[in-house]
Design a protein around this motif. Sequence first.
Motif, PDB file in Angstrom:
ATOM      1  N   ALA A  65       0.825  -1.202  -0.250  1.00  0.00           N
ATOM      2  CA  ALA A  65      -0.237   0.009   0.037  1.00  0.00           C
ATOM      3  C   ALA A  65       0.832   1.342   0.040  1.00  0.00           C
ATOM      4  O   ALA A  65       0.499   2.319  -0.555  1.00  0.00           O
ATOM      5  CB  ALA A  65      -0.932  -0.063   1.439  1.00  0.00           C
ATOM      6  N   ARG A  66       2.010   1.052   0.850  1.00  0.00           N
ATOM      7  CA  ARG A  66       3.002   2.261   0.880  1.00  0.00           C
ATOM      8  C   ARG A  66       3.607   2.814  -0.414  1.00  0.00           C
ATOM      9  O   ARG A  66       3.694   3.819  -0.847  1.00  0.00           O
ATOM     10  CB  ARG A  66       3.884   2.036   2.058  1.00  0.00           C
ATOM     11  N   GLU A  67       3.963   1.538  -0.977  1.00  0.00           N
ATOM     12  CA  GLU A  67       4.638   1.522  -2.520  1.00  0.00           C
ATOM     13  C   GLU A  67       3.493   2.106  -3.596  1.00  0.00           C
ATOM     14  O   GLU A  67       4.071   2.880  -4.181  1.00  0.00           O
ATOM     15  CB  GLU A  67       5.318   0.334  -2.685  1.00  0.00           C
ATOM     16  N   ALA A  68       2.509   1.712  -3.383  1.00  0.00           N
ATOM     17  CA  ALA A  68       1.430   1.975  -4.391  1.00  0.00           C
ATOM     18  C   ALA A  68       1.117   3.380  -4.471  1.00  0.00           C
ATOM     19  O   ALA A  68       0.986   3.987  -5.447  1.00  0.00           O
ATOM     20  CB  ALA A  68       0.306   1.101  -4.407  1.00  0.00           C
ATOM     21  N   MET A  69       0.985   3.806  -3.080  1.00  0.00           N
ATOM     22  CA  MET A  69       0.683   5.380  -2.963  1.00  0.00           C
ATOM     23  C   MET A  69       1.671   6.036  -3.592  1.00  0.00           C
ATOM     24  O   MET A  69       1.579   7.072  -4.036  1.00  0.00           O
ATOM     25  CB  MET A  69       0.235   5.574  -1.736  1.00  0.00           C
ATOM     26  N   ALA A  70       3.037   5.851  -3.083  1.00  0.00           N
ATOM     27  CA  ALA A  70       4.047   6.598  -3.496  1.00  0.00           C
ATOM     28  C   ALA A  70       4.191   6.525  -5.006  1.00  0.00           C
ATOM     29  O   ALA A  70       4.668   7.628  -5.604  1.00  0.00           O
ATOM     30  CB  ALA A  70       5.353   5.968  -2.800  1.00  0.00           C
ATOM     31  N   THR A  71       4.194   5.496  -5.561  1.00  0.00           N
ATOM     32  CA  THR A  71       4.239   5.353  -6.973  1.00  0.00           C
ATOM     33  C   THR A  71       3.127   6.366  -7.657  1.00  0.00           C
ATOM     34  O   THR A  71       3.386   7.084  -8.770  1.00  0.00           O
ATOM     35  CB  THR A  71       4.177   3.880  -7.723  1.00  0.00           C
TER      36      THR A  71
END
Length: 230
Positions: free
Chosen positions: A210-216
Motif C-alpha cells: 500500500a505504501r509503495e502503490a501510493m508513493a508510485t
Amino acid sequence: MKLQAVSNRKLYIQIADQIRDQILAGAVESGRQLPSERDLAVSLGVSRPTVREALIALEVAGFVEVRVGVGAFVRDQSRGSAALPDEGNSPIEIMQVRRLLEPEAAALAAQNISPDGMARLAETIRRMQAETIGNVWSSDSDRVMHVTIAEGSGNSVLREMLDQLWNSRSEEVDTKFHEHLAAISEVREHILEDHGKIVGAILAGNAAAAREAMATHLDFVTAAMLKAWD
C-alpha cells in the motif's frame, strides 16, 4: 531612508502579476499566444512549473485560455477580468507534502481500516471505473478515496493534516490544474490503475504494498504536473 516594500506574495502570483500587467498594457493582443513556458521561464528567471502555476492563475482570473499541448492564449479583456486568486497555495507544493504523508497513511490504513472503510473504498473504486468508462473524471470520487484512506490510518493527527491538504486542493488554481490533467485520457487511465493497486493492497492488509502503490501514484501525478504542456 528609501525602502522598498517587501512582498510575501507567492512567487507564482508575482509572476502572474507581471504577465497580467503586460496583457493589460497591450503587449500581447487578444487571441494571440503568449511566449512558451520555456521562454517565459528564461525571461523571468524562474522554473517552468512556477510559470505554469502563474498561467493557470491567469486562466482562473480570465486573462488567458490554457490549451494543453498548445499554449496559453490571451482572452478578450473588453468585458473585464477577475482579480488574481491571491490566497491559493502552490499546487506543486501541495503535491510535495502529500508525497511525504500519504504513503504512510496508506500503510497504516492497510493495518487499521474498519470494515466500513473497506466497503467505502471498494465502492469508490467501482464508481471510478464506471466514470472512466463514461469518459468522466470526478474529483469528488478522488477525494473520497484519499480521505477514506486517511481516516482508515487510525492516526487523527495525520488525518487532520491530510484533510487540510485536500481542502487546499479545492482552491481555484489547484482545481484548474487538476482539471487540465484529467482532460488527458492517458493520465485518467493511469490514475485509475494506480487507485486500484492502492485499494487492493489496503484491502489485502499489505502495508508495504500500500505504501509503495501510493508513493508510485503520487510520483506519477507529480511528474504529469511537471511535464511540458507546450
